[in-house]
Write a protein that holds these residues in place. Sequence first.
Motif, PDB file in Angstrom:
ATOM      1  N   GLY A   1     -16.832   1.540   2.761  1.00 17.40           N
ATOM      2  CA  GLY A   1     -15.977   2.677   2.455  1.00 17.40           C
ATOM      3  C   GLY A   1     -14.867   2.289   1.493  1.00 17.40           C
ATOM      4  O   GLY A   1     -14.548   1.110   1.341  1.00 17.40           O
ATOM      5  N   VAL A   2     -14.270   3.296   0.873  1.00 18.28           N
ATOM      6  CA  VAL A   2     -13.185   3.029  -0.075  1.00 18.28           C
ATOM      7  C   VAL A   2     -11.828   3.461   0.476  1.00 18.28           C
ATOM      8  O   VAL A   2     -10.814   3.349  -0.208  1.00 18.28           O
ATOM      9  CB  VAL A   2     -13.449   3.699  -1.445  1.00 18.28           C
ATOM     10  CG1 VAL A   2     -14.665   3.078  -2.109  1.00 18.28           C
ATOM     11  CG2 VAL A   2     -13.607   5.199  -1.309  1.00 18.28           C
ATOM     12  N   THR A   3     -11.819   3.953   1.722  1.00 18.53           N
ATOM     13  CA  THR A   3     -10.563   4.297   2.395  1.00 18.53           C
ATOM     14  C   THR A   3     -10.593   3.716   3.804  1.00 18.53           C
ATOM     15  O   THR A   3     -11.658   3.365   4.325  1.00 18.53           O
ATOM     16  CB  THR A   3     -10.362   5.823   2.498  1.00 18.53           C
ATOM     17  OG1 THR A   3     -11.357   6.358   3.380  1.00 18.53           O
ATOM     18  CG2 THR A   3     -10.453   6.496   1.132  1.00 18.53           C
TER      19      THR A   3
ATOM     20  N   LEU B   1       2.254  -3.118  -5.970  1.00 14.36           N
ATOM     21  CA  LEU B   1       0.846  -3.397  -6.295  1.00 14.36           C
ATOM     22  C   LEU B   1      -0.001  -2.131  -6.235  1.00 14.36           C
ATOM     23  O   LEU B   1      -1.227  -2.195  -6.139  1.00 14.36           O
ATOM     24  CB  LEU B   1       0.277  -4.446  -5.326  1.00 14.36           C
ATOM     25  CG  LEU B   1       0.896  -5.845  -5.394  1.00 14.36           C
ATOM     26  CD1 LEU B   1       0.248  -6.765  -4.359  1.00 14.36           C
ATOM     27  CD2 LEU B   1       0.778  -6.437  -6.790  1.00 14.36           C
ATOM     28  N   GLY B   2       0.664  -0.979  -6.279  1.00 17.66           N
ATOM     29  CA  GLY B   2      -0.069   0.279  -6.283  1.00 17.66           C
ATOM     30  C   GLY B   2      -0.786   0.577  -4.979  1.00 17.66           C
ATOM     31  O   GLY B   2      -1.777   1.301  -4.956  1.00 17.66           O
ATOM     32  N   GLY B   3      -0.275   0.009  -3.867  1.00 19.54           N
ATOM     33  CA  GLY B   3      -0.892   0.236  -2.559  1.00 19.54           C
ATOM     34  C   GLY B   3      -1.871  -0.848  -2.147  1.00 19.54           C
ATOM     35  O   GLY B   3      -2.411  -0.819  -1.038  1.00 19.54           O
ATOM     36  N   SER B   4      -2.120  -1.809  -2.995  1.00 15.96           N
ATOM     37  CA  SER B   4      -2.987  -2.944  -2.638  1.00 15.96           C
ATOM     38  C   SER B   4      -2.177  -3.934  -1.807  1.00 15.96           C
ATOM     39  O   SER B   4      -0.953  -3.909  -1.840  1.00 15.96           O
ATOM     40  CB  SER B   4      -3.490  -3.640  -3.902  1.00 15.96           C
ATOM     41  OG  SER B   4      -4.345  -2.786  -4.612  1.00 15.96           O
ATOM     42  N   PRO B   5      -2.846  -4.781  -1.034  1.00 18.73           N
ATOM     43  CA  PRO B   5      -4.280  -4.944  -0.839  1.00 18.73           C
ATOM     44  C   PRO B   5      -4.974  -3.745  -0.179  1.00 18.73           C
ATOM     45  O   PRO B   5      -6.161  -3.526  -0.378  1.00 18.73           O
ATOM     46  CB  PRO B   5      -4.405  -6.169   0.041  1.00 18.73           C
ATOM     47  CG  PRO B   5      -3.115  -6.884  -0.040  1.00 18.73           C
ATOM     48  CD  PRO B   5      -2.093  -5.838  -0.345  1.00 18.73           C
ATOM     49  N   GLY B   6      -4.268  -2.960   0.630  1.00 22.01           N
ATOM     50  CA  GLY B   6      -4.846  -1.763   1.222  1.00 22.01           C
ATOM     51  C   GLY B   6      -6.124  -2.026   1.976  1.00 22.01           C
ATOM     52  O   GLY B   6      -6.196  -2.923   2.822  1.00 22.01           O
ATOM     53  N   VAL B   7      -7.165  -1.268   1.649  1.00 26.80           N
ATOM     54  CA  VAL B   7      -8.436  -1.359   2.357  1.00 26.80           C
ATOM     55  C   VAL B   7      -9.078  -2.739   2.174  1.00 26.80           C
ATOM     56  O   VAL B   7      -9.963  -3.128   2.940  1.00 26.80           O
ATOM     57  CB  VAL B   7      -9.375  -0.211   1.913  1.00 26.80           C
ATOM     58  CG1 VAL B   7      -9.906  -0.434   0.522  1.00 26.80           C
ATOM     59  CG2 VAL B   7     -10.496   0.004   2.902  1.00 26.80           C
ATOM     60  N   PHE B   8      -8.605  -3.515   1.197  1.00 27.26           N
ATOM     61  CA  PHE B   8      -9.140  -4.852   0.943  1.00 27.26           C
ATOM     62  C   PHE B   8      -8.282  -5.965   1.563  1.00 27.26           C
ATOM     63  O   PHE B   8      -8.443  -7.132   1.218  1.00 27.26           O
ATOM     64  CB  PHE B   8      -9.284  -5.084  -0.565  1.00 27.26           C
ATOM     65  CG  PHE B   8     -10.145  -4.045  -1.230  1.00 27.26           C
ATOM     66  CD1 PHE B   8     -11.506  -3.998  -0.998  1.00 27.26           C
ATOM     67  CD2 PHE B   8      -9.570  -3.094  -2.060  1.00 27.26           C
ATOM     68  CE1 PHE B   8     -12.300  -3.018  -1.602  1.00 27.26           C
ATOM     69  CE2 PHE B   8     -10.352  -2.114  -2.666  1.00 27.26           C
ATOM     70  CZ  PHE B   8     -11.724  -2.075  -2.431  1.00 27.26           C
TER      71      PHE B   8
ATOM     72  N   ASP C   1      13.947  -8.274  -3.869  1.00 27.34           N
ATOM     73  CA  ASP C   1      13.922  -7.524  -2.602  1.00 27.34           C
ATOM     74  C   ASP C   1      13.823  -6.006  -2.761  1.00 27.34           C
ATOM     75  O   ASP C   1      13.060  -5.373  -2.040  1.00 27.34           O
ATOM     76  CB  ASP C   1      15.142  -7.868  -1.744  1.00 27.34           C
ATOM     77  CG  ASP C   1      14.999  -9.230  -1.073  1.00 27.34           C
ATOM     78  OD1 ASP C   1      13.863  -9.748  -1.011  1.00 27.34           O
ATOM     79  OD2 ASP C   1      16.020  -9.754  -0.610  1.00 27.34           O
ATOM     80  N   PRO C   2      14.568  -5.395  -3.692  1.00 25.74           N
ATOM     81  CA  PRO C   2      14.483  -3.935  -3.779  1.00 25.74           C
ATOM     82  C   PRO C   2      13.094  -3.404  -4.143  1.00 25.74           C
ATOM     83  O   PRO C   2      12.820  -2.223  -3.980  1.00 25.74           O
ATOM     84  CB  PRO C   2      15.498  -3.583  -4.881  1.00 25.74           C
ATOM     85  CG  PRO C   2      16.416  -4.752  -4.956  1.00 25.74           C
ATOM     86  CD  PRO C   2      15.595  -5.948  -4.599  1.00 25.74           C
ATOM     87  N   HIS C   3      12.233  -4.287  -4.628  1.00 23.39           N
ATOM     88  CA  HIS C   3      10.904  -3.867  -5.071  1.00 23.39           C
ATOM     89  C   HIS C   3       9.780  -4.421  -4.187  1.00 23.39           C
ATOM     90  O   HIS C   3       8.621  -4.426  -4.593  1.00 23.39           O
ATOM     91  CB  HIS C   3      10.685  -4.293  -6.527  1.00 23.39           C
ATOM     92  CG  HIS C   3      11.760  -3.826  -7.434  1.00 23.39           C
ATOM     93  ND1 HIS C   3      11.944  -2.491  -7.755  1.00 23.39           N
ATOM     94  CD2 HIS C   3      12.756  -4.514  -8.051  1.00 23.39           C
ATOM     95  CE1 HIS C   3      12.990  -2.383  -8.545  1.00 23.39           C
ATOM     96  NE2 HIS C   3      13.508  -3.583  -8.738  1.00 23.39           N
ATOM     97  N   ARG C   4      10.132  -4.876  -2.981  1.00 25.20           N
ATOM     98  CA  ARG C   4       9.142  -5.483  -2.088  1.00 25.20           C
ATOM     99  C   ARG C   4       8.731  -4.532  -0.954  1.00 25.20           C
ATOM    100  O   ARG C   4       8.258  -4.954   0.087  1.00 25.20           O
ATOM    101  CB  ARG C   4       9.671  -6.800  -1.527  1.00 25.20           C
ATOM    102  CG  ARG C   4       9.918  -7.846  -2.613  1.00 25.20           C
ATOM    103  CD  ARG C   4      10.511  -9.133  -2.063  1.00 25.20           C
ATOM    104  NE  ARG C   4       9.510  -9.941  -1.381  1.00 25.20           N
ATOM    105  CZ  ARG C   4       8.743 -10.862  -1.964  1.00 25.20           C
ATOM    106  NH1 ARG C   4       8.849 -11.083  -3.267  1.00 25.20           N
ATOM    107  NH2 ARG C   4       7.881 -11.562  -1.269  1.00 25.20           N
ATOM    108  N   ALA C   5       8.931  -3.239  -1.170  1.00 22.78           N
ATOM    109  CA  ALA C   5       8.570  -2.253  -0.142  1.00 22.78           C
ATOM    110  C   ALA C   5       7.067  -2.306   0.135  1.00 22.78           C
ATOM    111  O   ALA C   5       6.248  -2.494  -0.768  1.00 22.78           O
ATOM    112  CB  ALA C   5       8.968  -0.854  -0.592  1.00 22.78           C
ATOM    113  N   ALA C   6       6.743  -2.145   1.409  1.00 13.29           N
ATOM    114  CA  ALA C   6       5.342  -2.181   1.840  1.00 13.29           C
ATOM    115  C   ALA C   6       5.223  -1.416   3.142  1.00 13.29           C
ATOM    116  O   ALA C   6       6.239  -1.084   3.773  1.00 13.29           O
ATOM    117  CB  ALA C   6       4.890  -3.632   2.031  1.00 13.29           C
ATOM    118  N   HIS C   7       4.012  -1.135   3.540  1.00 20.49           N
ATOM    119  CA  HIS C   7       3.801  -0.555   4.869  1.00 20.49           C
ATOM    120  C   HIS C   7       2.442  -0.982   5.395  1.00 20.49           C
ATOM    121  O   HIS C   7       1.511  -1.236   4.623  1.00 20.49           O
ATOM    122  CB  HIS C   7       3.916   0.979   4.848  1.00 20.49           C
ATOM    123  CG  HIS C   7       2.875   1.663   4.017  1.00 20.49           C
ATOM    124  ND1 HIS C   7       3.057   1.941   2.687  1.00 20.49           N
ATOM    125  CD2 HIS C   7       1.637   2.133   4.332  1.00 20.49           C
ATOM    126  CE1 HIS C   7       1.988   2.546   2.202  1.00 20.49           C
ATOM    127  NE2 HIS C   7       1.095   2.675   3.183  1.00 20.49           N
TER     128      HIS C   7
END
Length: 197
Positions: free
Chosen positions: A41-43, A75-82, A109-115
């Motif tokens: 899957g891709v999601t 990183l545009g949401g990466s690694p994400g599903v990978f 630090d201000p640009h290291r947001a992730a979830h």
Amino acid sequence: MKVVLATHNPHKVAEFQQIVARVRPDLEVVGYDGPEPVEDGVTFADNALIKARAAAAHTGLPALADDSGICVDVLGGSPGVFSAYWAGQKKDAVANLELLLDQLRDIADPHRAAHFTSTIALVSPDGAEKVVTGIWPGRLAHAASGGGGFGYDPIFIPDGQPAGEERSVGDFTDEEKQAQSHRARAFEELAPLLADL
């Protein structure tokens, strides 16, 4: 009553059992002993459903499957599903973490947001399907810390901690993690569905 968790990872089975017990103490989470499906899957939802469908078909039990990962804004949401394969097909958690830290080495630090994202699929043997998602916002540390958790936990600093006392999930107790994590948040959405089993 039993529900099968579509994983061969006993750590995940134990974690899910602890989370499920808060909602349905009578529900026993058991590990999956069948063939591992191809997660193409891709999601997160695609992969969670692939695994849950395979486990429900193999066991004849209601099946839960989680697909989760870390999503980094810069990183545009990466690694994400990978996330599990970020450093290659070996699924090497240490190599994945080290590669991600290296890629963000010069990011302030201000640009290291992730979830963290956890998408959980529930598939019943009669074919009924439900999907829920939990998000745990935060940012990435510059180095790993703590001896707890697994995967990217040692470099993830969740939002909402007191200033000056911010810790990575690697420094959390199991109880702290399970009360706040992306899986716990997804389970809040899943609880009414489990009540109907």
